[in-house]
Scaffold this motif. Structure first.
Motif, PDB file in Angstrom:
ATOM      1  N   SER A  53       2.466  13.913   1.703  1.00  0.00           N
ATOM      2  CA  SER A  53       2.889  13.073   0.576  1.00  0.00           C
ATOM      3  C   SER A  53       2.434  13.709  -0.742  1.00  0.00           C
ATOM      4  O   SER A  53       2.766  13.207  -1.809  1.00  0.00           O
ATOM      5  CB  SER A  53       2.324  11.655   0.705  1.00  0.00           C
ATOM      6  OG  SER A  53       0.943  11.644   0.417  1.00  0.00           O
ATOM      7  N   GLU A  54       1.697  14.785  -0.654  1.00  0.00           N
ATOM      8  CA  GLU A  54       1.243  15.523  -1.841  1.00  0.00           C
ATOM      9  C   GLU A  54       0.626  14.602  -2.875  1.00  0.00           C
ATOM     10  O   GLU A  54       0.905  14.696  -4.064  1.00  0.00           O
ATOM     11  CB  GLU A  54       2.394  16.340  -2.424  1.00  0.00           C
ATOM     12  CG  GLU A  54       2.925  17.338  -1.410  1.00  0.00           C
ATOM     13  CD  GLU A  54       4.079  18.174  -1.931  1.00  0.00           C
ATOM     14  OE1 GLU A  54       5.013  17.558  -2.492  1.00  0.00           O
ATOM     15  OE2 GLU A  54       4.034  19.409  -1.766  1.00  0.00           O
ATOM     16  N   GLY A  55      -0.188  13.682  -2.385  1.00  0.00           N
ATOM     17  CA  GLY A  55      -0.911  12.812  -3.304  1.00  0.00           C
ATOM     18  C   GLY A  55      -0.177  11.532  -3.661  1.00  0.00           C
ATOM     19  O   GLY A  55      -0.741  10.653  -4.312  1.00  0.00           O
ATOM     20  N   ALA A  56       1.064  11.387  -3.231  1.00  0.00           N
ATOM     21  CA  ALA A  56       1.819  10.178  -3.572  1.00  0.00           C
ATOM     22  C   ALA A  56       1.274   8.950  -2.840  1.00  0.00           C
ATOM     23  O   ALA A  56       1.536   7.822  -3.243  1.00  0.00           O
ATOM     24  CB  ALA A  56       3.295  10.369  -3.237  1.00  0.00           C
ATOM     25  N   LEU A  89       8.324  12.671  -6.323  1.00  0.00           N
ATOM     26  CA  LEU A  89       8.556  12.264  -4.933  1.00  0.00           C
ATOM     27  C   LEU A  89       8.595  10.764  -4.691  1.00  0.00           C
ATOM     28  O   LEU A  89       9.190  10.316  -3.726  1.00  0.00           O
ATOM     29  CB  LEU A  89       7.472  12.863  -4.029  1.00  0.00           C
ATOM     30  CG  LEU A  89       7.581  14.363  -3.816  1.00  0.00           C
ATOM     31  CD1 LEU A  89       6.316  14.890  -3.168  1.00  0.00           C
ATOM     32  CD2 LEU A  89       8.789  14.670  -2.944  1.00  0.00           C
ATOM     33  N   THR A  90       7.918  10.005  -5.505  1.00  0.00           N
ATOM     34  CA  THR A  90       7.801   8.595  -5.134  1.00  0.00           C
ATOM     35  C   THR A  90       9.128   7.865  -5.298  1.00  0.00           C
ATOM     36  O   THR A  90       9.985   8.234  -6.093  1.00  0.00           O
ATOM     37  CB  THR A  90       6.750   7.878  -5.993  1.00  0.00           C
ATOM     38  OG1 THR A  90       6.922   8.289  -7.327  1.00  0.00           O
ATOM     39  CG2 THR A  90       5.361   8.188  -5.532  1.00  0.00           C
ATOM     40  N   ALA A  91       9.260   6.821  -4.526  1.00  0.00           N
ATOM     41  CA  ALA A  91      10.503   6.049  -4.530  1.00  0.00           C
ATOM     42  C   ALA A  91      10.588   5.210  -5.806  1.00  0.00           C
ATOM     43  O   ALA A  91       9.562   4.867  -6.386  1.00  0.00           O
ATOM     44  CB  ALA A  91      10.505   5.125  -3.322  1.00  0.00           C
ATOM     45  N   ILE A 112       7.506   3.490  -8.503  1.00  0.00           N
ATOM     46  CA  ILE A 112       7.219   3.941  -9.874  1.00  0.00           C
ATOM     47  C   ILE A 112       6.757   2.758 -10.721  1.00  0.00           C
ATOM     48  O   ILE A 112       7.312   1.658 -10.670  1.00  0.00           O
ATOM     49  CB  ILE A 112       8.473   4.603 -10.501  1.00  0.00           C
ATOM     50  CG1 ILE A 112       8.667   5.980  -9.857  1.00  0.00           C
ATOM     51  CG2 ILE A 112       8.316   4.758 -12.015  1.00  0.00           C
ATOM     52  CD1 ILE A 112       9.845   6.746 -10.357  1.00  0.00           C
ATOM     53  N   GLY A 113       5.714   3.010 -11.449  1.00  0.00           N
ATOM     54  CA  GLY A 113       5.193   1.951 -12.299  1.00  0.00           C
ATOM     55  C   GLY A 113       4.164   1.103 -11.591  1.00  0.00           C
ATOM     56  O   GLY A 113       3.497   0.297 -12.213  1.00  0.00           O
ATOM     57  N   GLN A 114       4.055   1.295 -10.256  1.00  0.00           N
ATOM     58  CA  GLN A 114       3.011   0.572  -9.541  1.00  0.00           C
ATOM     59  C   GLN A 114       1.888   1.538  -9.197  1.00  0.00           C
ATOM     60  O   GLN A 114       1.997   2.733  -9.394  1.00  0.00           O
ATOM     61  CB  GLN A 114       3.569  -0.006  -8.244  1.00  0.00           C
ATOM     62  CG  GLN A 114       4.693  -0.979  -8.463  1.00  0.00           C
ATOM     63  CD  GLN A 114       5.289  -1.442  -7.137  1.00  0.00           C
ATOM     64  OE1 GLN A 114       4.738  -1.199  -6.090  1.00  0.00           O
ATOM     65  NE2 GLN A 114       6.429  -2.109  -7.223  1.00  0.00           N
ATOM     66  N   ALA A 115       0.824   0.979  -8.624  1.00  0.00           N
ATOM     67  CA  ALA A 115      -0.242   1.832  -8.127  1.00  0.00           C
ATOM     68  C   ALA A 115       0.305   2.633  -6.951  1.00  0.00           C
ATOM     69  O   ALA A 115       1.308   2.243  -6.339  1.00  0.00           O
ATOM     70  CB  ALA A 115      -1.424   0.977  -7.694  1.00  0.00           C
ATOM     71  N   ARG A 116      -0.345   3.741  -6.609  1.00  0.00           N
ATOM     72  CA  ARG A 116       0.075   4.516  -5.445  1.00  0.00           C
ATOM     73  C   ARG A 116      -0.032   3.643  -4.197  1.00  0.00           C
ATOM     74  O   ARG A 116      -0.991   2.887  -4.047  1.00  0.00           O
ATOM     75  CB  ARG A 116      -0.858   5.721  -5.261  1.00  0.00           C
ATOM     76  CG  ARG A 116      -0.592   6.845  -6.241  1.00  0.00           C
ATOM     77  CD  ARG A 116      -1.311   8.099  -5.776  1.00  0.00           C
ATOM     78  NE  ARG A 116      -2.759   7.986  -5.907  1.00  0.00           N
ATOM     79  CZ  ARG A 116      -3.623   8.835  -5.344  1.00  0.00           C
ATOM     80  NH1 ARG A 116      -3.168   9.832  -4.610  1.00  0.00           N
ATOM     81  NH2 ARG A 116      -4.914   8.688  -5.499  1.00  0.00           N
ATOM     82  N   PRO A 117       0.946   3.735  -3.277  1.00  0.00           N
ATOM     83  CA  PRO A 117       0.818   2.965  -2.037  1.00  0.00           C
ATOM     84  C   PRO A 117      -0.428   3.412  -1.271  1.00  0.00           C
ATOM     85  O   PRO A 117      -0.815   4.582  -1.318  1.00  0.00           O
ATOM     86  CB  PRO A 117       2.088   3.290  -1.257  1.00  0.00           C
ATOM     87  CG  PRO A 117       2.691   4.476  -1.917  1.00  0.00           C
ATOM     88  CD  PRO A 117       2.197   4.507  -3.323  1.00  0.00           C
ATOM     89  N   LYS A 118      -1.021   2.453  -0.571  1.00  0.00           N
ATOM     90  CA  LYS A 118      -2.311   2.708   0.076  1.00  0.00           C
ATOM     91  C   LYS A 118      -2.182   2.667   1.597  1.00  0.00           C
ATOM     92  O   LYS A 118      -1.643   1.717   2.159  1.00  0.00           O
ATOM     93  CB  LYS A 118      -3.327   1.635  -0.363  1.00  0.00           C
ATOM     94  CG  LYS A 118      -3.652   1.667  -1.855  1.00  0.00           C
ATOM     95  CD  LYS A 118      -4.677   0.607  -2.219  1.00  0.00           C
ATOM     96  CE  LYS A 118      -4.127  -0.805  -2.200  1.00  0.00           C
ATOM     97  NZ  LYS A 118      -3.145  -1.065  -3.272  1.00  0.00           N
ATOM     98  N   VAL A 119      -2.695   3.706   2.239  1.00  0.00           N
ATOM     99  CA  VAL A 119      -2.770   3.734   3.698  1.00  0.00           C
ATOM    100  C   VAL A 119      -4.236   3.753   4.097  1.00  0.00           C
ATOM    101  O   VAL A 119      -5.010   4.544   3.569  1.00  0.00           O
ATOM    102  CB  VAL A 119      -2.047   4.966   4.279  1.00  0.00           C
ATOM    103  CG1 VAL A 119      -2.329   5.107   5.772  1.00  0.00           C
ATOM    104  CG2 VAL A 119      -0.547   4.861   4.040  1.00  0.00           C
TER     105      VAL A 119
END
Lengths: 238, 421
Positions: free
Chosen positions: B52-55, B19-21, B25-32
């Protein structure tokens, strides 16, 4: 602002992706432009903190107000009747009235030909809306956005009515509306410009005009039948 | 629970790749980071984590471990609900949705560094911040009242101990005593709320202290559902409730908490219990973060609920200034879903659909006599605008009113499940 740009780009994309009901057709009003346009109404109408009824009624709290409801103002019989029938001013009804006063309230004393430009209309409405209750504070107060009604298609408006067919159909009308044009308790419909007649009948069909009997009668008239009646009554001299 | 958690993590790992853009990819998961665990914040946190199913890595910062909903707290005062029935914890958001729940107070936001500082020390970093702090009171809006006298004259407009206090003070009123409510000026949380509260206090007094009186001191000319409330008060509590409006000086009020007096345009009224609901503004952290305007509210972009001050920040619910939606739990929950979709779209390139907003406010007037008002809204460039709506009618029959009340009970179960999982 950056995010706004992105949003409009997004919205444009959505219109392509999602045609139909999700892409609502709405026209936004510009309050400031509306205030400038309101100068043509100011000769008769006041709105704002010190507004009073003069030649026309004051317009504070007009949204959600019943037609003809300001007790100290002398309205036309037609406007009084519309109010008694349940006409309440909201985006649909006030919009229809300002676009063409006589197509909504036939005998109104407001001598104004109407705001024909949809943007002008939306702007004036937005300006007036700011002097009525705020839905943020009173959630039941009138909407501030008018989702444009499915306007009559140009084909319906351009339809040439068959006056002879209209004469036949008119028997149903003349039971109540007298063919000689007299207007005792029930308004006259003779000599009515056909465009106004068509607009008025469709306004009943869409329940914009309030009268229950007329809503019922117009509700079962087809586009052709309305055009035919309009052609007949337009040339019916009293 | 362990099984759920494990399967959740498993699904997450697979989902992240799919799912991630590309940018992510290759970075840490985006943080909210979400500040505030009420109807706006809890809903936003849950929807972002769930959809986001964990993304997206979601952190929720909320000081209280047990959250009391403001909606239905009037029903607690009236005796229709136990206080425990409006309390909720954050365990499921942590265990079933993988949300990092931090019970602390957010004390500052560094919008350049994109970090939130916490009361107990430390900071939390974000890519997107959701601010949903509810309301705070405007100091000095009712002269003589501030937080230091809220034990004498409770606001009970943030539920929990304040609701308990107000209820206890009503129970301690002498026979035939007077309850005074100082109602708030616009705009405030829950437009029909003060008047539902009066109904609930009247219901309680009718049973326990029937000669008692209720006086509403109201700076507003009119209020939501006014005809419905007035009809109900007449029918159920005839002669018990009086309301003074601004035409009789109710916009010029001062309170003296030590002597339990309310001064209305110079006239002193003695109260046996007094509920002061002051003017409101956005919760303090919104102001600290520089998100508020001179009116004290945080203006937002209607289609996404993004702050007009910072596109990496969204403001939800009561604290936001968005246009026509009332400040209500239902509205905050509705805005949170729009915001969650916009946040996922920005951080993971998931699809974004046009914003849809709605609201319904139910009020209980007396046992089985429920009323409601509701509307749908659309985002325009300028504001969230009301498009259509409905309201209960005066003179409705008892069966319909009971049905409306039952509907509200069902809604409570629904929205709290939507917030807390």
């Amino acid at each position: 602002m950056g995010s706004r740009m992105r949003i409009s780009a997004l919205a444009a994309g959505l219109l392509v992706l999602l045609p139909g009901p999700l892409a609502a057709q709405t026209l936004q009003g510009d309050t400031e432009r509306g205030e400038a346009l309101f100068s043509q109404c100011k000769g008769c109408h006041q709105v704002g903190p010190e507004a009073e009824s003069r030649i026309g009624p004051h317009l504070n709290g007009i949204f959600g107000r019943q037609a003809g409801a300001i007790s100290e103002f002398r309205y036309s019989k037609s406007m009084q009747r519309a109010g008694a029938d349940g006409l309440t001013w909201d985006h649909d009804t006030l919009g229809a009235y300002l676009a063409n006063p006589r197509s909504l309230v036939s005998g109104t004393r407001m001598s104004f030909r109407g705001l024909k430009d949809p943007q002008d209309l939306a702007d004036v409405m937005a300006f007036l809306r700011s002097y009525s209750d705020n839905p943020r504070d009173i959630p039941e107060s009138a909407p501030t956005l008018r989702a444009d009604d499915p306007d009559l298609t140009p084909e319906v408006l351009a339809m040439q009515g068959d006056a002879e067919f209209g004469e036949y159909l008119s028997a149903e009308c003349t039971t109540c509306h007298q063919a000689d044009g007299s207007a005792e308790g029930i308004p006259s419909i003779t000599n009515w410009p056909s465009e106004d007649f068509v607009m008025a009948m469709h306004a009943y069909k869409q329940s914009l005009r309030p009268h229950p009997v007329m809503q019922m009668i117009a509700g079962r008239l087809s586009d052709e039948e309305i055009a035919a009646l309009a052609a007949y009554f337009e040339d019916l001299a009293p | 629970m362990t099984l759920n958690r494990r399967s959740f993590i498993g699904a997450t790992a697979a989902g992240t790749l799919a799912l991630t853009a590309p940018a992510v990819i290759g970075q840490a998961r985006p943080k909210v980071v979400v500040i505030g665990g009420g109807a706006g914040g809890a809903t936003a946190a849950r929807y972002i984590a769930k959809d986001s199913e964990g993304a997206i890595y979601v952190t929720l910062i909320e000081p209280t471990r047990s959250y009391y909903t403001c909606f239905f707290s009037n029903l607690y005062i009236g005796g229709f609900r136990e206080l425990s029935s409006i309390a909720h914890s954050y365990g499921t958001l942590a265990s079933a949705y993988g949300i990092n729940v931090i019970h602390d107070l957010a004390t500052g936001v560094d919008r350049d560094a994109r970090t939130v500082s916490l009361g107990h020390g430390g900071t939390v970093a974000y890519d997107r911040l959701v601010v949903s702090p509810g309301v705070d009171f405007v100091d000095g809006s009712v002269p003589g009242w501030d937080a230091s006298v809220q034990h004498l004259m409770p606001h009970a407009y943030k539920a929990g101990s304040q609701s308990e206090l107000l209820k206890a003070q009503i129970e301690a009123m002498p026979e035939g005593g007077t309850f005074i409510m100082v109602a708030p000026p616009n705009p405030y949380r829950c437009p029909p709320g003060p008047y539902e509260r009066v109904s609930m206090v009247a219901h309680k007094l009718k049973a326990e202290n029937p000669t008692a009186k209720i006086l509403i001191v109201d700076p507003k000319e009119k209020f939501s559902k006014q005809a419905l409330f007035e009809e109900g008060w007449q029918a159920h509590y005839s002669g018990m409730i009086d309301r003074i409006g601004p035409d009789f000086g109710a916009d010029n009020v001062e309170v003296r908490a030590d002597t339990m007096e309310v001064v209305i345009d110079g006239e002193v009224e003695k109260a046996d219990a007094c509920n002061v609901i002051p003017a409101m503004r956005a919760g303090h952290i919104a102001q600290v973060a520089g998100l508020t305007n001179e009116a004290g509210w945080a203006p937002v972009v209607p289609a996404t609920m993004q702050s007009q001050m910072d596109e990496n920040v969204h403001v939800l619910g009561d604290a936001s200034q968005q246009g026509d939606m009332p400040k209500s739990g239902f509205a905050a929950n509705s805005q949170a879903k729009v915001c969650a979709m916009a946040v996922r779209g920005a951080l993971t390139d998931s699809r974004v659909f046009p914003a849809r907003f709605s609201n319904t406010c139910w009020s209980l007037i007396e046992t089985d006599d429920g009323v409601k008002v509701g509307a749908t809204y659309e985002a325009t460039e300028e504001k969230i605008a009301k498009v259509d709506g409905f309201i209960s009618q005066t003179g409705e029959d008892a069966a319909l009113r009971r049905q409306t009340y039952e509907e509200s009970v069902g809604w409570y179960a629904g929205i709290t499940a939507d917030m807390f999982g």
